[in-house]
Design a protein around this motif. Structure first.
Motif, mmCIF file in Angstrom:
data_model
loop_
_atom_site.group_PDB
_atom_site.id
_atom_site.type_symbol
_atom_site.label_atom_id
_atom_site.label_comp_id
_atom_site.label_asym_id
_atom_site.label_seq_id
_atom_site.Cartn_x
_atom_site.Cartn_y
_atom_site.Cartn_z
ATOM 1 N N ASP A 13 47.551 -17.288 9.929
ATOM 2 C CA ASP A 13 47.688 -16.176 10.871
ATOM 3 C C ASP A 13 46.980 -16.593 12.152
ATOM 4 O OD1 ASP A 13 47.825 -13.847 12.274
ATOM 5 O OD2 ASP A 13 46.855 -12.587 10.761
ATOM 6 N N GLY A 14 47.768 -17.036 13.137
ATOM 7 C CA GLY A 14 47.150 -17.603 14.332
ATOM 8 C C GLY A 14 46.417 -18.872 13.952
ATOM 9 N N ARG A 15 45.115 -18.894 14.189
ATOM 10 C CA ARG A 15 44.307 -20.063 13.840
ATOM 11 C C ARG A 15 43.375 -19.757 12.665
ATOM 12 N NH1 ARG A 15 44.717 -24.045 17.501
ATOM 13 N NH2 ARG A 15 42.702 -24.939 16.910
ATOM 14 N N ASP A 50 44.298 -27.188 13.971
ATOM 15 C CA ASP A 50 44.998 -25.927 14.196
ATOM 16 C C ASP A 50 44.395 -24.755 13.432
ATOM 17 O OD1 ASP A 50 45.762 -27.161 11.809
ATOM 18 O OD2 ASP A 50 47.735 -26.211 11.786
ATOM 19 N N GLN A 203 38.315 -13.947 13.168
ATOM 20 C CA GLN A 203 38.853 -14.042 14.522
ATOM 21 C C GLN A 203 37.743 -14.049 15.570
ATOM 22 O OE1 GLN A 203 41.412 -10.676 14.261
ATOM 23 N NE2 GLN A 203 43.022 -11.771 13.155
ATOM 24 N N ARG A 207 37.055 -17.271 18.121
ATOM 25 C CA ARG A 207 37.057 -17.207 19.583
ATOM 26 C C ARG A 207 35.861 -17.922 20.188
ATOM 27 N NH1 ARG A 207 39.006 -11.863 18.497
ATOM 28 N NH2 ARG A 207 36.891 -11.013 18.623
#
Length: 266
Positions: A13-15, A50, A203, A207
C-alpha cells in the motif's frame, strides 16, 4: 519488493508492506513453508528501495498461534538432531532477518499471539495491541526451553529480566494490560481501529528520513553488544554519515524557509 508470496499474505500500500499469516480458521499457525518464505522475504527487504515500513497484521481476530502442532511439532518428534538443528537455525534466521531488514516493523496484535507468533511480535520494532491480545512464550508448555529464537536475549531488554523470566519459565499468557504496562506494547487500540492505527503509524514513519531510520534500526540492534564508549563512537560515525544525506540538507533548508521538510530517503 515482491508481493507474490505463497505462504502468507503480502499487500503493498504505497510504500508500506502489510503482512499477515493466512490460516485464520486455525488462528494463523506457522508452517515450515511460511517460516522459510517469511525469512527470505525479510532478507530481501534490506535491498528494497520501494518499501519504507512494514506492518505485520493480525487476521481473523488473531495474530498467530505459533508453530502448527500437526505440521511442525509432530514431524519434529521424528527428526534427527541434524534435522532439528537445521529447523531451529531456520526459525532463528527469521528473527535475524526481521532485526536486520533495515525497515521499521510494526506488529498489530489482536487475540492469540503465542509461541513463534509472540517471537515475531517481539522481534518487531513497535507493537500495538487490542485489549483482547493474549501473548505467551509457551515453549515450556511443550517440553522445550524458553530460550527460543532469541527470546532470552530480546525479551528481557523489552520488559525486564524478572518479568521475562516469569513468562519464559511458566509459559503463561501476558494480558494486553500487562503488556502495555510493562512496555511490550506501545499502546492498546480497539480491534476495529487496530490496523488503521498501525498503518497510520507506518505512514508517519515512512514520511520521515528513511535512510536515517535504517541507521536508527541498525544501531538499536548493534548497540546491545557494545559498551557505552563503543556505542557513543558508533553513533558518532552513524550520525556523521547521516549528515551527508540529502534529507539532512532538506531539513535545514525547510527550517530556514519556515516550511515542513519533505524527505526523499537519500
Amino acid at each position: 519488493m515482491r508481493s507474490d508470496v505463497q505462504h502468507f499474505i503480502c499487500e503493498i500500500d504505497g510504500r508500506i508492506a502489510r503482512l499477515r499469516l493466512d490460516r485464520p480458521e486455525r488462528k494463523n499457525p506457522l508452517t515450515f513453508d511460511s517460516y522459510a518464505e517469511l525469512r527470505d522475504w525479510f532478507r530481501d527487504l534490506v535491498y528494497a528501495d520501494d518499501i519504507d515500513a512494514v506492518v505485520f497484521a493480525s487476521n481473523g481476530g488473531n495474530f498467530s498461534s505459533g508453530g502448527d502442532v500437526h505440521d511442525i511439532i509432530g514431524p519434529l518428534t521424528r527428526m534427527s538432531m541434524k534435522e532439528l538443528l537445521r529447523f531451529t537455525r531456520m526459525t532463528g534466521d527469521l528473527v535475524k532477518a526481521i532485526v536486520n531488514c533495515g525497515k521499521p516493523v510494526i506488529a498489530a496484535v489482536d487475540g492469540i499471539c503465542v509461541g513463534a507468533g509472540a517471537i515475531i511480535a517481539m522481534a518487531s520494532d513497535l507493537r500495538l495491541a487490542t485489549p483482547e491480545a493474549r501473548t505467551a512464550f509457551l515453549f515450556t508448555r511443550v517440553g522445550l526451553a524458553g530460550c527460543d529464537m532469541g527470546a532470552c536475549a530480546i525479551l528481557p531488554r523489552i520488559i525486564g529480566q524478572s518479568r521475562a523470566a516469569e513468562l519464559l519459565y511458566t509459559g503463561r499468557s501476558m494480558s494486553a494490560e500487562e503488556g502495555e504496562r510493562w512496555g511490550f506494547y506501545s499502546r492498546l487500540v480497539e480491534a476495529e481501529a487496530l490496523e488503521g492505527e498501525a498503518m497510520g503509524l507506518a505512514q508517519q514513519i515512512a514520511r520521515g528520513p528513511n535512510f536515517a531510520h535504517m541507521m536508527t534500526k541498525t544501531m538499536l540492534a548493534q548497540e546491545w553488544a557494545m559498551s557505552i564508549e563503543q556505542a557513543i563512537e558508533a553513533e558518532a560515525q552513524a550520525q556523521a554519515i547521516c549528515m551527508q544525506t540529502g534529507d539532512f540538507e532538506r531539513a535545514y533548508n525547510a527550517f530556514v524557509a519556515k516550511e515542513r521538510p519533505v524527505f526523499e530517503g537519500d
